[in-house]
Design a protein around this motif. Sequence first.
Motif, PDB file in Angstrom:
ATOM      1  N   MET A   1       0.861  -1.192   0.000  1.00  0.00           N
ATOM      2  CA  MET A   1       0.000   0.000   0.000  1.00  0.00           C
ATOM      3  C   MET A   1       0.893   1.237   0.000  1.00  0.00           C
ATOM      4  O   MET A   1       1.536   1.536   0.997  1.00  0.00           O
ATOM      5  CB  MET A   1      -0.953  -0.035   1.195  1.00  0.00           C
ATOM      6  N   ASP A   2       0.888   1.947  -1.116  1.00  0.00           N
ATOM      7  CA  ASP A   2       1.775   3.098  -1.283  1.00  0.00           C
ATOM      8  C   ASP A   2       1.029   4.429  -1.124  1.00  0.00           C
ATOM      9  O   ASP A   2       1.375   5.415  -1.761  1.00  0.00           O
ATOM     10  CB  ASP A   2       2.491   3.029  -2.635  1.00  0.00           C
ATOM     11  N   TYR A   3       0.016   4.432  -0.291  1.00  0.00           N
ATOM     12  CA  TYR A   3      -0.749   5.647  -0.024  1.00  0.00           C
ATOM     13  C   TYR A   3      -1.137   5.655   1.456  1.00  0.00           C
ATOM     14  O   TYR A   3      -1.085   4.616   2.132  1.00  0.00           O
ATOM     15  CB  TYR A   3      -1.994   5.726  -0.914  1.00  0.00           C
TER      16      TYR A   3
ATOM     17  N   ARG B   1      -8.606   1.451  -5.937  1.00  0.00           N
ATOM     18  CA  ARG B   1      -8.099   1.091  -4.601  1.00  0.00           C
ATOM     19  C   ARG B   1      -9.066   0.170  -3.862  1.00  0.00           C
ATOM     20  O   ARG B   1      -8.632  -0.778  -3.202  1.00  0.00           O
ATOM     21  CB  ARG B   1      -7.829   2.346  -3.781  1.00  0.00           C
ATOM     22  N   ILE B   2     -10.353   0.444  -3.961  1.00  0.00           N
ATOM     23  CA  ILE B   2     -11.333  -0.419  -3.291  1.00  0.00           C
ATOM     24  C   ILE B   2     -11.249  -1.832  -3.855  1.00  0.00           C
ATOM     25  O   ILE B   2     -11.216  -2.812  -3.106  1.00  0.00           O
ATOM     26  CB  ILE B   2     -12.757   0.160  -3.412  1.00  0.00           C
ATOM     27  N   HIS B   3     -11.198  -1.933  -5.180  1.00  0.00           N
ATOM     28  CA  HIS B   3     -11.074  -3.248  -5.820  1.00  0.00           C
ATOM     29  C   HIS B   3      -9.797  -3.957  -5.353  1.00  0.00           C
ATOM     30  O   HIS B   3      -9.826  -5.146  -5.017  1.00  0.00           O
ATOM     31  CB  HIS B   3     -11.076  -3.092  -7.347  1.00  0.00           C
ATOM     32  N   ASN B   4      -8.675  -3.243  -5.316  1.00  0.00           N
ATOM     33  CA  ASN B   4      -7.408  -3.834  -4.875  1.00  0.00           C
ATOM     34  C   ASN B   4      -7.463  -4.254  -3.407  1.00  0.00           C
ATOM     35  O   ASN B   4      -6.938  -5.311  -3.051  1.00  0.00           O
ATOM     36  CB  ASN B   4      -6.251  -2.860  -5.107  1.00  0.00           C
ATOM     37  N   LEU B   5      -8.072  -3.426  -2.561  1.00  0.00           N
ATOM     38  CA  LEU B   5      -8.179  -3.782  -1.146  1.00  0.00           C
ATOM     39  C   LEU B   5      -8.964  -5.081  -0.977  1.00  0.00           C
ATOM     40  O   LEU B   5      -8.535  -5.995  -0.257  1.00  0.00           O
ATOM     41  CB  LEU B   5      -8.843  -2.657  -0.354  1.00  0.00           C
ATOM     42  N   ILE B   6     -10.114  -5.170  -1.636  1.00  0.00           N
ATOM     43  CA  ILE B   6     -10.955  -6.365  -1.509  1.00  0.00           C
ATOM     44  C   ILE B   6     -10.219  -7.589  -2.044  1.00  0.00           C
ATOM     45  O   ILE B   6     -10.212  -8.650  -1.397  1.00  0.00           O
ATOM     46  CB  ILE B   6     -12.307  -6.154  -2.223  1.00  0.00           C
TER      47      ILE B   6
END
Length: 185
Positions: A65-67, A140-145
Amino acid sequence: MANKKNLSKYTEDWVPIKQIMNGMIQLDSGEYVTGVKIAPKNIFILDKGTQDNVIYNLRNFYNTMDYEFWLIVADRPVDINVHLSQLQIQYNNSTSSAIRKLIIQDINKANMFMSQEYSVVDTEYFILFKEKKLEIVQKRIHNLISNLSMCSLNSTQVSNNDLRMLIDNFFNGGQATTLGTVMPE
């Protein structure tokens, strides 16, 4: 002359929230705050190898996670009256004295929790972030899930109700706000 908005005694006048919509808090700055809600999972009931694998995958996930993000743990009050009603129905329908004894123990335990000074709560887990561009928000939401799924954790995008509950937890000590409340001067 000082900004009158900053001198207000009402929280809603100095919190930079424009609206909550589509699982996102839109700030006055045009940025969006959103994220995912993670379903709780007790990994410590799993075998040692599975525990180590989940922890290893989470470590890798966080390192990618780069943010800026926030890990939030929040308690949401739970009304257990429906559960108590269901236990009472089971008790009334049961003919076995052993089962009735177990059900009455559960009823007594639930009543004990309700009579205490603390309330019954569900603990919920969130990862939130802030971003201005909607296309980046969705990515980001897609990547988190997806990445949480690889860690054997289920997650969904936060809902409007989740976000309101988090705001209530932070600003009102967990007390839900009610619209139309009149504050004395």
